[in-house]
Design an enzyme around this catalytic site. Structure first.
Site, short mmCIF file in Angstrom:
data_model
loop_
_atom_site.label_atom_id
_atom_site.label_comp_id
_atom_site.label_asym_id
_atom_site.label_seq_id
_atom_site.Cartn_x
_atom_site.Cartn_y
_atom_site.Cartn_z
N GLU A 175 1.19 -3.94 7.69
CA GLU A 175 2.23 -3.11 8.31
C GLU A 175 3.53 -3.89 8.51
O GLU A 175 3.79 -4.44 9.58
CB GLU A 175 1.76 -2.57 9.67
N LYS A 212 0.87 0.33 5.88
CA LYS A 212 1.44 1.20 6.91
C LYS A 212 2.93 0.91 6.96
O LYS A 212 3.36 -0.19 7.32
CB LYS A 212 0.78 0.95 8.27
#
Length: 296
Positions: A175, A212
């Site tokens: 992420e 993400k």
């Protein structure tokens, strides 16, 4: 690795719920839920209250495997029980795949980015994650400016740790968030996409990751990453957008599904009746699911 869970995450229709607020963000999450800081004293009470909040969400009939593929947990949540079972086992019983946040927060901003702080006990955390039947992990960095060396360092750190997670038979969610308020957000996203692609191309056939990412300014900026054979799934964070705005932006991106936190829980309140709470959560789940599976 649980192959049925892998297939659900890779091919299922729905989204991933982010329930992983940690020590620094917990007071804010509780306040937004209607529990002010002056209503509890000390971390123990605070974490008891946030577990009650998460338990209420997870046990709600609105939190269902027809629309929710997985849920990301905070470490303390992993170690606590819901209705007599560890949280990951409770989720798995509902058909929802459990993930664990493993990062220890952000370092200070440097070169236009915030790297992750060192994860000193990562091997021990991954061992315990396997014991608790966790499927995958999540770790967050933040990009503020289109600084090529900074973004390169973010992605290198993410993939270096990601390979250690893969070696523990878990699937890492990488992420590298781009700040939605960055003055050069689109340029950050272009540099980030290219850096991630380099690392994906360097993975072997038995090394798989999830990503993400902030919903991009230019729709389908990340389509090449979504289609990459080493990527299980690409999910999007709401990043401070309202739920309506995040959903509208998400719909413009083919193959991108949600992994929202604040946007999921925004209308929930500790003082709601069970009927009000479940109705509010169901509305959020319905709209986020719709944005994840129905594209413009």
């Amino acid at each position: 690795m649980n192959n049925s869970q892998f297939d659900k995450i890779k091919n299922g229709k729905g989204f991933i719920a982010a329930l992983d607020q940690s020590g620094g963000s917990t007071p804010k999450a509780l306040a937004e839920y209607g529990v002010p800081e002056d209503s509890y004293s000390g971390e123990d009470e605070m974490f008891d209250l946030v577990h009650q909040m998460r338990t209420r969400i997870i046990t709600s009939p609105a939190f269902n495997s027809d629309q929710i593929l997985g849920a990301i947990l905070f470490e303390q949540t992993m170690d606590r029980e819901i209705e007599g079972k560890y949280t990951a086992d409770h989720l798995a019983d509902k058909g929802i795949v459990p993930f664990l946040k493993v990062d220890k927060g952000l370092a200070d901003k440097e070169n236009g980015v915030q790297l992750m702080k060192p994860i000193d006990n990562l091997d021990e955390t991954l061992r315990r994650a396997n014991e608790r039947n966790i499927f995958g992990t999540k770790m967050r960095s933040v990009i503020h400016e289109p600084n090529e060396s900074g973004i390169k360092e973010v992605v290198e750190q993410q993939f270096d740790i990601g390979k250690r997670i893969i070696a523990s038979d878990l699937v890492p969610i990488i992420e590298p968030e781009v700040n939605i308020h960055s003055e050069n957000k689109e340029k950050c996203e272009e540099i980030l996409r290219d850096e991630i692609l380099k690392h994906l191309n360097g993975l072997s056939e038995d090394e798989n990751v999830m990503l993400k990412l902030t919903i991009p300014t230019q729709p389908n900026t990340y389509k090449e990453l979504i289609d990459h054979p080493r990527v299980v799934r690409v999910v999007a964070l709401s990043g401070g957008y309202s739920r309506d705005e995040a959903n509208e932006k998400l719909k413009e991106n083919e193959g991108l599904i949600a992994s929202f936190s604040r946007a999921l829980a925004a209308d929930l309140n500790a003082n709601q009746s069970e009927e009000e709470f479940n109705r509010s959560l169901q509305k959020a789940v319905d709209t986020i699911y719709d944005a994840s599976v129905n594209k413009k």
